[in-house]
Write an enzyme that holds these catalytic residues in place. Structure first.
Site, short mmCIF file in Angstrom:
data_model
loop_
_atom_site.label_atom_id
_atom_site.label_comp_id
_atom_site.label_asym_id
_atom_site.label_seq_id
_atom_site.Cartn_x
_atom_site.Cartn_y
_atom_site.Cartn_z
N ASN A 105 0.81 -1.26 0.09
CA ASN A 105 -0.05 0.03 -0.10
C ASN A 105 0.94 1.20 0.16
OD1 ASN A 105 -1.34 2.10 0.89
ND2 ASN A 105 -2.92 1.04 1.73
N HIS A 110 1.02 6.23 1.81
CA HIS A 110 1.65 7.07 2.58
C HIS A 110 2.87 7.82 1.93
CE1 HIS A 110 -1.23 6.89 5.73
NE2 HIS A 110 -0.85 5.55 5.95
N HIS A 145 -5.78 3.53 -1.51
CA HIS A 145 -7.09 3.86 -1.06
C HIS A 145 -7.28 5.31 -1.54
CE1 HIS A 145 -9.82 3.94 2.60
NE2 HIS A 145 -10.53 4.75 1.60
N ARG A 185 -9.40 8.13 -1.13
CA ARG A 185 -10.48 8.46 -0.15
C ARG A 185 -11.44 9.47 -0.62
NH1 ARG A 185 -9.35 6.93 5.31
NH2 ARG A 185 -11.01 8.73 5.81
N ARG A 205 -7.12 12.87 0.77
CA ARG A 205 -5.84 13.33 1.76
C ARG A 205 -4.63 12.98 1.42
NH1 ARG A 205 -6.81 9.96 6.89
NH2 ARG A 205 -8.73 11.11 6.74
N GLU A 248 -8.59 0.29 -2.83
CA GLU A 248 -9.55 0.29 -1.32
C GLU A 248 -10.49 1.48 -1.68
OE1 GLU A 248 -7.48 0.90 1.96
OE2 GLU A 248 -6.19 -0.88 1.67
N THR A 282 -7.16 6.54 10.02
CA THR A 282 -6.72 5.59 9.28
C THR A 282 -8.22 4.54 9.29
OG1 THR A 282 -5.66 3.44 8.52
CG2 THR A 282 -5.83 3.95 10.94
N THR A 283 -8.43 3.53 8.33
CA THR A 283 -9.78 2.67 8.40
C THR A 283 -9.84 2.42 9.80
OG1 THR A 283 -9.10 2.24 6.30
CG2 THR A 283 -10.96 1.19 7.29
N GLU A 328 -11.16 -9.28 3.27
CA GLU A 328 -9.74 -8.68 3.91
C GLU A 328 -10.05 -8.69 5.30
OE1 GLU A 328 -7.66 -5.21 2.58
OE2 GLU A 328 -6.86 -5.05 4.44
N HIS A 367 -4.05 -4.64 8.04
CA HIS A 367 -3.83 -3.59 8.83
C HIS A 367 -3.16 -3.55 10.12
CE1 HIS A 367 -6.07 0.45 10.34
NE2 HIS A 367 -5.84 0.68 9.09
N GLY A 368 -2.23 -2.59 10.38
CA GLY A 368 -1.30 -2.65 11.50
C GLY A 368 -0.21 -3.46 11.34
N HIS A 405 1.86 1.15 6.05
CA HIS A 405 2.53 2.20 6.76
C HIS A 405 3.96 1.72 7.28
CE1 HIS A 405 3.56 4.34 10.66
NE2 HIS A 405 3.01 5.12 9.91
N1 PXP Z 1 -6.09 -2.64 4.57
C1 PXP Z 1 -7.17 -1.87 4.86
C2 PXP Z 1 -8.46 -1.88 4.64
C3 PXP Z 1 -6.50 -0.46 4.91
O1 PXP Z 1 -7.59 0.43 5.03
C4 PXP Z 1 -5.18 -0.19 5.23
C5 PXP Z 1 -4.77 1.37 5.67
O2 PXP Z 1 -4.89 1.85 4.32
C6 PXP Z 1 -4.47 -1.19 5.18
C7 PXP Z 1 -4.84 -2.50 4.86
C8 PXP Z 1 -2.76 -1.13 5.57
O3 PXP Z 1 -2.78 -0.72 6.69
P1 PXP Z 1 -1.33 -0.24 7.16
O4 PXP Z 1 -0.92 0.89 6.62
O5 PXP Z 1 -1.53 -0.29 8.73
O6 PXP Z 1 -0.33 -1.40 6.84
#
Ligand code: PXP
Length: 240
Positions: free
Chosen positions: A7, A10, A43, A45, A49, A70, A100-101, A151, A191-192, A214
């Site tokens: 992703n 950022h 993503h 948005r 942003r 996304e 974030t989501t 997901e 995520h995370g 991230h």
């Molecule tokens: N999956 C989804 C649905 C997300 O919204 C995000 C953040 O944009 C990610 C995965 C990636 O998350 P991270 O940036 O924490 O790796």
């Protein structure tokens, strides 16, 4: 062996901090693919942003692996997705002002709306994934909606405050992955996730793809994109 989609949101966050034209998420996507990434995720948005419409268009042109968009399931985003046709559309909830989501979709509460959105996207050749929390109801409902993938939100695992809780959350993710597999729904996770917590997770069977942003962009700022992506690929594909 699980795949890894990078992703690059950022990279755009850094660019938008100065409303400048660099760093370019398109360049980051190319560098990621050169390092062996299996896919690129962005993503778009509604508040624009980080990722801009121009990024999506250019990435559609240059991504050679698989482009995952996304998106919130809104009229505006559906129109854009139907025009640009990413390889996969991942439907996510979006709240104004969130950092974030914040969690998975309320799939049952939005059943009809999601049903229509999924139908339109699939009819136009896109694979559809639903970002859901690791609970049985969400996964069963995603299967009823005939989503190609879920997901599964890994936040509860990534944010676990103790080793014991992390094990509980890991087992929960494994159970939910097993359920999705039995219901014939493909499994993505994200995520995370970071360089420390991915290794235990990547042992879970049946995972199609991890989506990580991230942590990889943060490391890339210090060591370069190629190295950051390669190091994560090694961890994701460690258990051949
Ligand atoms: N999956 C989804 C649905 C997300 O919204 C995000 C953040 O944009 C990610 C995965 C990636 O998350 P991270 O940036 O924490 O790796």
């Amino acid at each position: 062996m699980p795949k890894l989609s990078i992703n690059v949101d950022h990279v755009a966050t850094l660019r938008q901090a100065r409303k400048a034209d660099e760093p370019d998420p398109v360049a980051a996507a190319i560098a990621s693919e050169m390092a062996g990434a299996d896919g690129i995720t962005i993503h778009l948005r509604s508040d624009r942003r980080h990722i801009q419409d121009r990024d999506l268009k250019m990435l559609r042109g240059v991504v050679k692996t698989a482009l995952n968009l996304e998106m919130a399931s809104t009229e505006e985003m559906l129109e854009i997705a139907l025009k640009i046709k990413p390889d996969m559309a991942t439907l996510v909830p979006e709240r104004d002002g969130e950092i974030t989501t914040e969690g998975g979709l309320d799939v049952s509460g939005n059943f009809e709306q999601l049903n229509q959105a999924i139908g339109k996207l699939q009819l136009n050749g896109m694979v559809v994934s639903l970002f859901v929390n690791p609970d049985e109801e969400s996964i069963k409902t995603a299967a009823k909606l005939r989503a190609d993938y879920v997901e599964i939100n890994t936040d509860s695992y990534a944010d676990a405050k103790s080793a014991a809780d992390q094990i509980i959350q890991l087992e929960r993710l494994e159970k939910m992955a097993g359920l999705a597999h039995r219901l014939n729904v493909g499994i993505n996770m994200g995520h995370g996730l970071n360089y420390r917590n991915i290794t235990n997770l990547s042992q879970i069977p049946h995972i199609h793809e991890f989506s990580i942003g991230h942590a990889i962009v943060a490391r890339a700022v210090l060591v370069g994109f190629e190295k950051a992506v390669k190091e994560m690929l090694e961890l994701v594909k460690k258990w051949k």
